[in-house]
Design a protein around this motif. Structure first.
Motif, PDB file in Angstrom:
ATOM      1  N   ALA A 164       9.530 106.356  14.227  1.00  0.00           N
ATOM      2  CA  ALA A 164      10.848 106.519  13.596  1.00  0.00           C
ATOM      3  C   ALA A 164      11.717 107.509  14.360  1.00  0.00           C
ATOM      4  CB  ALA A 164      10.689 106.966  12.144  1.00  0.00           C
ATOM      5  N   LEU A 165      11.088 108.551  14.915  1.00  0.00           N
ATOM      6  CA  LEU A 165      11.839 109.582  15.611  1.00  0.00           C
ATOM      7  C   LEU A 165      12.025 109.306  17.102  1.00  0.00           C
ATOM      8  CD1 LEU A 165      10.342 112.731  13.893  1.00  0.00           C
ATOM      9  CD2 LEU A 165      12.540 111.632  13.453  1.00  0.00           C
ATOM     10  N   GLY A 166      11.205 108.409  17.639  1.00  0.00           N
ATOM     11  CA  GLY A 166      11.316 108.087  19.049  1.00  0.00           C
ATOM     12  C   GLY A 166      10.809 109.188  19.969  1.00  0.00           C
ATOM     13  N   ARG A 167       9.948 110.047  19.453  1.00  0.00           N
ATOM     14  CA  ARG A 167       9.353 111.133  20.250  1.00  0.00           C
ATOM     15  C   ARG A 167       8.045 111.549  19.609  1.00  0.00           C
ATOM     16  NH1 ARG A 167      14.061 115.167  18.412  1.00  0.00           N
ATOM     17  NH2 ARG A 167      15.163 113.304  18.957  1.00  0.00           N
ATOM     18  N   VAL A 209       6.127 123.993   4.078  1.00  0.00           N
ATOM     19  CA  VAL A 209       6.125 122.646   4.645  1.00  0.00           C
ATOM     20  C   VAL A 209       7.208 121.802   3.968  1.00  0.00           C
ATOM     21  CG1 VAL A 209       4.778 120.504   4.773  1.00  0.00           C
ATOM     22  CG2 VAL A 209       3.719 122.697   5.387  1.00  0.00           C
ATOM     23  N   SER A 210       7.272 121.841   2.663  1.00  0.00           N
ATOM     24  CA  SER A 210       8.260 121.053   1.924  1.00  0.00           C
ATOM     25  C   SER A 210       9.690 121.427   2.314  1.00  0.00           C
ATOM     26  CB  SER A 210       8.048 121.242   0.423  1.00  0.00           C
ATOM     27  OG  SER A 210       8.961 120.468  -0.300  1.00  0.00           O
ATOM     28  N   GLU A 211       9.964 122.723   2.409  1.00  0.00           N
ATOM     29  CA  GLU A 211      11.303 123.174   2.812  1.00  0.00           C
ATOM     30  C   GLU A 211      11.603 122.761   4.251  1.00  0.00           C
ATOM     31  OE1 GLU A 211      11.114 127.354   2.019  1.00  0.00           O
ATOM     32  OE2 GLU A 211      11.605 127.080  -0.107  1.00  0.00           O
ATOM     33  N   ALA A 212      10.591 122.782   5.110  1.00  0.00           N
ATOM     34  CA  ALA A 212      10.776 122.335   6.491  1.00  0.00           C
ATOM     35  C   ALA A 212      11.139 120.852   6.529  1.00  0.00           C
ATOM     36  CB  ALA A 212       9.506 122.595   7.297  1.00  0.00           C
ATOM     37  N   LEU A 213      10.469 120.043   5.711  1.00  0.00           N
ATOM     38  CA  LEU A 213      10.785 118.623   5.659  1.00  0.00           C
ATOM     39  C   LEU A 213      12.194 118.384   5.123  1.00  0.00           C
ATOM     40  CD1 LEU A 213       7.385 117.259   4.366  1.00  0.00           C
ATOM     41  CD2 LEU A 213       8.273 117.157   6.696  1.00  0.00           C
ATOM     42  N   ASP A 214      12.591 119.154   4.106  1.00  0.00           N
ATOM     43  CA  ASP A 214      13.955 119.052   3.579  1.00  0.00           C
ATOM     44  C   ASP A 214      14.961 119.325   4.692  1.00  0.00           C
ATOM     45  OD1 ASP A 214      12.996 118.562   1.001  1.00  0.00           O
ATOM     46  OD2 ASP A 214      13.313 120.631   0.330  1.00  0.00           O
ATOM     47  N   TRP A 215      14.732 120.390   5.438  1.00  0.00           N
ATOM     48  CA  TRP A 215      15.652 120.766   6.512  1.00  0.00           C
ATOM     49  C   TRP A 215      15.638 119.730   7.630  1.00  0.00           C
ATOM     50  CZ3 TRP A 215      15.319 122.071  11.690  1.00  0.00           C
ATOM     51  CH2 TRP A 215      16.455 122.670  12.234  1.00  0.00           C
ATOM     52  N   LEU A 216      14.453 119.287   8.029  1.00  0.00           N
ATOM     53  CA  LEU A 216      14.353 118.286   9.089  1.00  0.00           C
ATOM     54  C   LEU A 216      15.076 116.990   8.720  1.00  0.00           C
ATOM     55  CD1 LEU A 216      10.635 118.773  10.119  1.00  0.00           C
ATOM     56  CD2 LEU A 216      12.623 119.059  11.630  1.00  0.00           C
ATOM     57  N   ALA A 217      14.992 116.599   7.467  1.00  0.00           N
ATOM     58  CA  ALA A 217      15.628 115.349   7.028  1.00  0.00           C
ATOM     59  C   ALA A 217      17.148 115.382   7.190  1.00  0.00           C
ATOM     60  CB  ALA A 217      15.253 115.053   5.580  1.00  0.00           C
ATOM     61  N   THR A 218      17.725 116.573   7.310  1.00  0.00           N
ATOM     62  CA  THR A 218      19.175 116.680   7.496  1.00  0.00           C
ATOM     63  C   THR A 218      19.584 116.639   8.967  1.00  0.00           C
ATOM     64  OG1 THR A 218      19.259 119.106   7.651  1.00  0.00           O
ATOM     65  CG2 THR A 218      19.330 118.134   5.423  1.00  0.00           C
ATOM     66  N   GLN A 219      18.632 116.609   9.864  1.00  0.00           N
ATOM     67  CA  GLN A 219      18.941 116.723  11.293  1.00  0.00           C
ATOM     68  C   GLN A 219      19.436 115.431  11.936  1.00  0.00           C
ATOM     69  OE1 GLN A 219      19.001 119.988  12.588  1.00  0.00           O
ATOM     70  NE2 GLN A 219      18.837 120.083  10.348  1.00  0.00           N
ATOM     71  N   SER A 220      19.055 114.286  11.399  1.00  0.00           N
ATOM     72  CA  SER A 220      19.525 113.004  11.934  1.00  0.00           C
ATOM     73  C   SER A 220      19.128 111.892  10.966  1.00  0.00           C
ATOM     74  CB  SER A 220      18.904 112.726  13.312  1.00  0.00           C
ATOM     75  OG  SER A 220      17.559 112.296  13.185  1.00  0.00           O
ATOM     76  N   ASN A 263      17.426 109.342  11.716  1.00  0.00           N
ATOM     77  CA  ASN A 263      16.023 109.016  12.016  1.00  0.00           C
ATOM     78  C   ASN A 263      15.073 109.993  11.338  1.00  0.00           C
ATOM     79  OD1 ASN A 263      16.843 106.872  13.565  1.00  0.00           O
ATOM     80  ND2 ASN A 263      16.493 107.884  15.510  1.00  0.00           N
ATOM     81  N   HIS A 264      15.432 111.270  11.322  1.00  0.00           N
ATOM     82  CA  HIS A 264      14.617 112.255  10.617  1.00  0.00           C
ATOM     83  C   HIS A 264      14.604 111.956   9.116  1.00  0.00           C
ATOM     84  CE1 HIS A 264      14.989 114.599  14.356  1.00  0.00           C
ATOM     85  NE2 HIS A 264      13.961 115.315  13.919  1.00  0.00           N
ATOM     86  N   ALA A 265      15.750 111.631   8.571  1.00  0.00           N
ATOM     87  CA  ALA A 265      15.817 111.310   7.138  1.00  0.00           C
ATOM     88  C   ALA A 265      14.907 110.130   6.809  1.00  0.00           C
ATOM     89  CB  ALA A 265      17.258 111.007   6.733  1.00  0.00           C
ATOM     90  N   GLU A 266      14.916 109.123   7.667  1.00  0.00           N
ATOM     91  CA  GLU A 266      14.053 107.951   7.454  1.00  0.00           C
ATOM     92  C   GLU A 266      12.581 108.317   7.567  1.00  0.00           C
ATOM     93  OE1 GLU A 266      12.712 103.945   9.854  1.00  0.00           O
ATOM     94  OE2 GLU A 266      14.727 104.713  10.208  1.00  0.00           O
ATOM     95  N   ALA A 267      12.243 109.104   8.567  1.00  0.00           N
ATOM     96  CA  ALA A 267      10.837 109.454   8.816  1.00  0.00           C
ATOM     97  C   ALA A 267      10.225 110.240   7.668  1.00  0.00           C
ATOM     98  CB  ALA A 267      10.715 110.254  10.117  1.00  0.00           C
ATOM     99  N   PHE A 268      11.047 111.057   6.984  1.00  0.00           N
ATOM    100  CA  PHE A 268      10.524 111.934   5.938  1.00  0.00           C
ATOM    101  C   PHE A 268      10.938 111.515   4.535  1.00  0.00           C
ATOM    102  CE2 PHE A 268      11.172 114.718   9.757  1.00  0.00           C
ATOM    103  CZ  PHE A 268       9.866 114.590  10.182  1.00  0.00           C
TER     104      PHE A 268
END
Length: 83
Positions: free
Chosen positions: A12-15, A29-40, A42-47
């Motif tokens: 999903a992320l291509g890396r 971990v949960s807060e990291a996933l929340d933050w990562l999901a806002t980055q693109s 593709n990140h939103a889809e992956a998480f």
């Protein structure tokens, strides 16, 4: 922190990894996933479906409420079955 991605997360992320400096308010971990999901998108889809994800900090399995402080590696992957 080095993030390492496996299987469908990697696809999903291509890396397979990236280096991230999380903001100070990201502590688990949960807060990291929340933050990562806002980055693109593709990140939103992956998480999006976290029930299908597992996590490891410094190669030790952890739950979503685990603190990320002090970890140098954060791995995210789908559940693995054997047989």
């Amino acid at each position: 922190m080095k993030l390492v991605y496996f299987a469908r997360v990697r696809e999903a992320l291509g890396r397979d990894s990236e280096d991230i400096d999380f903001p100070a308010n990201v502590r688990s971990v949960s807060e990291a996933l929340d933050w990562l999901a806002t980055q693109s998108p593709n990140h939103a889809e992956a998480f999006a479906d976290r029930s299908k994800l597992r996590f490891a900090l410094n190669q030790r399995m952890v739950k979503a409420d685990a603190a990320i402080s002090g970890a140098s590696e954060f791995a995210i992957f789908p559940p693995v079955t054997g047989g």
